[in-house]
Design a protein around this motif. Structure first.
Motif, short mmCIF file in Angstrom:
data_model
loop_
_atom_site.label_atom_id
_atom_site.label_comp_id
_atom_site.label_asym_id
_atom_site.label_seq_id
_atom_site.Cartn_x
_atom_site.Cartn_y
_atom_site.Cartn_z
N ASN A 147 0.90 -1.29 0.10
CA ASN A 147 -0.10 0.17 -0.06
C ASN A 147 0.64 1.13 -0.01
O ASN A 147 0.21 2.40 0.00
N GLY A 148 2.03 1.19 0.08
CA GLY A 148 2.98 2.36 0.16
C GLY A 148 3.91 2.19 -1.33
O GLY A 148 3.08 2.15 -2.29
N THR A 149 4.84 2.83 -0.87
CA THR A 149 5.91 3.00 -2.41
C THR A 149 6.79 1.95 -2.61
O THR A 149 7.77 1.72 -1.51
N LEU A 150 6.97 1.49 -3.66
CA LEU A 150 8.05 0.55 -4.13
C LEU A 150 9.10 1.38 -5.16
O LEU A 150 8.65 1.78 -6.31
N SER A 151 10.28 1.64 -4.63
CA SER A 151 11.28 2.30 -5.33
C SER A 151 12.16 1.30 -5.97
O SER A 151 13.39 1.07 -5.20
N ALA A 152 11.97 0.97 -7.07
CA ALA A 152 12.47 -0.32 -7.68
C ALA A 152 14.03 -0.04 -7.89
O ALA A 152 14.94 -0.99 -7.67
N ALA A 153 14.48 1.03 -8.37
CA ALA A 153 15.62 1.38 -8.92
C ALA A 153 15.91 0.37 -9.84
O ALA A 153 15.46 0.08 -10.78
N SER A 154 17.28 -0.38 -9.77
CA SER A 154 17.65 -1.44 -10.70
C SER A 154 17.70 -2.93 -9.93
O SER A 154 18.65 -3.85 -10.38
N GLY A 155 17.14 -2.85 -8.68
CA GLY A 155 17.12 -4.05 -8.12
C GLY A 155 16.06 -5.38 -8.57
O GLY A 155 15.30 -5.09 -9.31
N THR A 156 16.34 -6.56 -7.76
CA THR A 156 15.48 -7.70 -8.30
C THR A 156 14.52 -8.08 -7.18
O THR A 156 15.06 -8.21 -6.02
N ILE A 157 13.34 -8.23 -7.47
CA ILE A 157 12.43 -8.87 -6.45
C ILE A 157 12.13 -10.25 -6.87
O ILE A 157 11.58 -10.50 -7.98
N ASP A 158 12.35 -11.28 -5.92
CA ASP A 158 12.33 -12.49 -6.52
C ASP A 158 11.30 -13.29 -5.38
O ASP A 158 11.44 -13.31 -4.43
N PHE A 159 9.92 -13.61 -6.16
CA PHE A 159 8.99 -14.47 -5.40
C PHE A 159 9.38 -15.85 -5.49
O PHE A 159 8.99 -16.57 -6.39
N ALA A 160 10.00 -16.20 -4.33
CA ALA A 160 10.51 -17.59 -4.44
C ALA A 160 9.78 -18.46 -3.42
O ALA A 160 10.51 -19.65 -3.07
N GLY A 161 8.59 -18.35 -2.91
CA GLY A 161 7.71 -19.34 -2.20
C GLY A 161 7.44 -20.67 -2.71
O GLY A 161 7.12 -20.63 -4.01
N SER A 162 7.49 -21.66 -2.28
CA SER A 162 7.30 -22.91 -2.78
C SER A 162 5.65 -23.16 -3.08
O SER A 162 5.18 -24.26 -3.70
N GLY A 163 4.96 -22.32 -2.30
CA GLY A 163 3.49 -22.41 -2.42
C GLY A 163 2.84 -21.03 -3.09
O GLY A 163 3.61 -20.56 -3.63
N ALA A 164 1.65 -21.17 -2.88
CA ALA A 164 0.85 -19.88 -3.70
C ALA A 164 1.42 -18.48 -2.75
O ALA A 164 1.60 -18.68 -1.69
#
Length: 301
Positions: A231-248
């Motif tokens: 609900n806030g701000t994601l200042s991505a710059a040049s970074g990586t977000i990896d959704f790595a959970g084994s479930g949903a």
């Protein structure tokens, strides 16, 4: 070599105090208005012990936290043994200093306008609370294994050391490492600023980036193993977000703008709002469920 003690009375030492014996109170308070050199045994007891001047726990000496509060208003030099037991240590120094390399039970830092620097790797087995000032691990590691970490308008950081919070983390201040990485072993509620930096950070539990809060992606990688409410701000710059959970996993948001976005393991990643990836979008496992939302990947995929 003798003993000075009380059951519930207060022990007050106005001048410089030096002890090769045993000193302390079962449940009363202890006040050292000047320096205190402990060459013997000091018992905090179940009350409050306050040191206004320099506290020195010399080689061969023992300082027992018992179940009370040790309030340190100046420098603490520790060459002896500190046994935290179930006690609390509160740093309220009005100067910047190096904290001793010991294992704490509960730790509180309240030093508005000043920086407290870890002198080595430090573990907190209970609750860690930072309410004012800056606590920096520098090149060392700060590990909080207790049930909670609370950051209230202050700063917790490191240059290359790793910050690890095993229990639930809640922050209205600024948290993150320049290059060392941050590990959240449970939930993270960010009401301030979380800086991923250039290292590798991890969140095992649910992330809530509250309204008015900011997560800075910088150039690092942030691996997320549970749901993310943004609900806030994601200042991505040049970074990586990896959704790595084994479930949903579910991204709940009004709008989330990532740079590099990765789904690296089996399971379904569901978008609960509009998502944009302006860098590289990679799905190397699992399923991406967009539903009735908008997903834009103008970069590489």
């Amino acid at each position: 070599g003798g003993t000075v003690t009380s059951t519930s009375g207060t022990l007050t030492f106005t001048g410089a105090a030096s002890s090769t014996g045993s000193i302390g109170s079962n449940s009363g308070n202890k006040l050292f208005s000047s320096t205190f050199q402990n060459n013997g045994t000091f018992q905090v007891g179940s009350g409050t012990a306050t040191t206004t001047g320099t506290l020195t726990n010399a080689s061969g000496a023992t300082l027992n936290g018992n179940g009370g509060l040790l309030s340190v208003s100046s420098t603490w030099t520790n060459a002896g043994t500190f046994t935290a037991q179930s006690g609390n240590v509160r740093f309220v120094s009005q100067s910047s200093q190096t904290l001793p390399t010991v294992t704490f039970n509960n730790l509180e830092v309240n030093t508005s306008g000043f920086t407290q620097t870890l002198g080595g790797n430090v573990t907190v087995n209970g609750t860690a609370t930072t309410t004012a000032g800056t606590l920096t691990a520098a090149t060392n590691n700060l590990t909080v294994t207790g049930p909670s970490f609370v950051l209230s308008g202050a700063t917790v950081t490191s240059t290359s050391g790793t910050l690890t919070f095993t229990g639930a983390a809640s922050s209205t201040g600024s948290i993150g490492s320049n290059s060392g990485g941050t590990v959240f072993g449970s939930t993270l509620r960010n009401n301030g600023t979380f800086d991923v930096g250039s290292g590798s950070s991890t969140s095992v539990g649910t992330i809530t980036n509250a309204s008015g809060a900011t997560i800075k992606g910088q150039t690092g990688t942030f691996r997320v193993y549970a749901d993310w409410t943004n609900n806030g701000t994601l200042s991505a710059a040049s970074g990586t977000i990896d959704f790595a959970g084994s479930g949903a996993q579910l991204i709940t948001n009004a709008e989330a703008n990532f740079f590099n976005l990765t789904r690296s393991i089996s399971g379904t990643l569901t978008f609960g709002g509009n998502v944009t990836s302006t860098g590289t979008f990679t799905v190397s496992g699992g399923t991406l469920a967009v539903g009735n939302t908008r997903f834009a990947a103008p970069g590489t995929y």
